[in-house]
Design a protein around this motif. Structure first.
Motif, PDB file in Angstrom:
ATOM      1  N   ASN A   5       0.912  -1.072   0.546  1.00  0.00           N
ATOM      2  CA  ASN A   5      -0.109  -0.064  -0.145  1.00  0.00           C
ATOM      3  C   ASN A   5       0.627   0.916  -0.078  1.00  0.00           C
ATOM      4  O   ASN A   5       0.099   2.897   0.549  1.00  0.00           O
ATOM      5  CB  ASN A   5      -1.560   0.326   1.095  1.00  0.00           C
ATOM      6  N   ILE A  58      -4.245   2.471   3.543  1.00  0.00           N
ATOM      7  CA  ILE A  58      -3.745   3.402   3.620  1.00  0.00           C
ATOM      8  C   ILE A  58      -3.350   3.455   4.974  1.00  0.00           C
ATOM      9  O   ILE A  58      -2.109   3.656   5.322  1.00  0.00           O
ATOM     10  CB  ILE A  58      -4.485   4.228   3.193  1.00  0.00           C
ATOM     11  N   VAL A  78      -1.128  13.598   4.125  1.00  0.00           N
ATOM     12  CA  VAL A  78      -2.214  12.516   3.705  1.00  0.00           C
ATOM     13  C   VAL A  78      -3.314  13.086   3.310  1.00  0.00           C
ATOM     14  O   VAL A  78      -4.001  14.198   4.174  1.00  0.00           O
ATOM     15  CB  VAL A  78      -2.762  12.179   5.071  1.00  0.00           C
ATOM     16  N   ILE A  83      -3.534   9.457  -2.650  1.00  0.00           N
ATOM     17  CA  ILE A  83      -3.729   8.545  -2.639  1.00  0.00           C
ATOM     18  C   ILE A  83      -3.874   7.328  -3.607  1.00  0.00           C
ATOM     19  O   ILE A  83      -4.730   8.084  -5.023  1.00  0.00           O
ATOM     20  CB  ILE A  83      -4.936   7.596  -2.016  1.00  0.00           C
ATOM     21  N   LEU A  93      -0.150   4.931  -0.905  1.00  0.00           N
ATOM     22  CA  LEU A  93       0.568   5.806  -0.033  1.00  0.00           C
ATOM     23  C   LEU A  93       1.309   6.512  -1.628  1.00  0.00           C
ATOM     24  O   LEU A  93       2.089   5.568  -1.601  1.00  0.00           O
ATOM     25  CB  LEU A  93       1.026   5.793   0.811  1.00  0.00           C
TER      26      LEU A  93
END
Length: 233
Positions: A5, A58, A78, A83, A93
């Protein structure tokens, strides 16, 4: 870094004036493309179950940065545009331009504030010091965006610029379902699903706690989201 991820860095091209980083190929755009705009025919619907999966994945990626290395890495940016989807339903990410490791023997990074307005925790704005709990705060805002399909900051809405304030207002007025993304409500929001979404919202606001000490760790957040996602399956 080697985590499913987190976008994988393949190499670096040194034949240009400024070195260019080369990452694995991405075909299905960003989370911002999927939740801010009308659904594109080539994208699958972002259902409640898929949103939980994205949030869980995430959370895994951020937790990996926080605990998998000798010095924790703080991502510091973030948000949905960072994403990406290599496959339609696998979230990754991306963009480590603001990321930094906490110095050896320290508990925080000191310096100028970096990140995106609307996702920055109050203590970071006030002092310029940040640690893993800054990512937790930003992630809480991301959860509210997944819930509502709305941007963290919207200067044109009459309900207030900040999404967290808008969600609180709707909850206070017992109009919670009206702030939930219509794509979710359109799935027939039964009582059981509404309770799960409220639990999701409580987790988001725990991450958005004013005091960093009151926020959970990303490991704890990932565990809670995993339980929510399993109950949805």
């Amino acid at each position: 870094m080697n985590h499913k991820n987190v976008m994988r860095l393949i190499g670096c091209c040194l034949e240009t004036e400024n070195p260019v980083l080369v990452f694995e190929y991405v075909e299905y755009g960003t989370l911002a493309d999927r939740i801010y705009h009308p659904r594109q025919p080539n994208f699958e619907p972002v259902t409640c179950s898929l949103r939980l999966k994205i949030a869980m994945e995430i959370a895994y990626g951020i937790a990996y940065l926080h605990v998998a290395f000798s010095r924790p890495i703080v991502f510091r940016n973030v948000k949905p545009s960072n994403i990406l989807f290599q496959e339609q339903s696998v979230a990754k990410l991306f963009d480590f331009s603001y990321s930094e490791s906490i110095p050896e023997g320290e508990t925080r990074i000191r310096g100028r504030v970096m990140g995106t307005f609307g996702y920055l925790p109050p203590e970071y704005i006030a002092t310029g010091d940040c640690n893993e709990k800054c990512d937790v705060y930003s992630f809480g805002m991301l959860l509210l965006e997944l819930l509502t399909g709305q941007r963290a900051v919207d200067r044109e809405t009459e309900d207030g610029w900040f999404l967290s304030d808008r969600v609180r207002k709707y909850i206070k007025k017992s109009r919670f379902t009206e702030i939930v993304d219509p794509e979710i409500v359109g799935e027939r929001l039964c009582s059981a699903k509404e309770q799960k979404l409220k639990a999701f919202t409580r987790l988001a606001f725990n991450c958005l706690s004013v005091s960093a000490d009151d926020r959970p760790t990303m490991v704890d957040v990932a565990k809670q989201l995993r339980l929510m996602h399993r109950s949805e399956m």
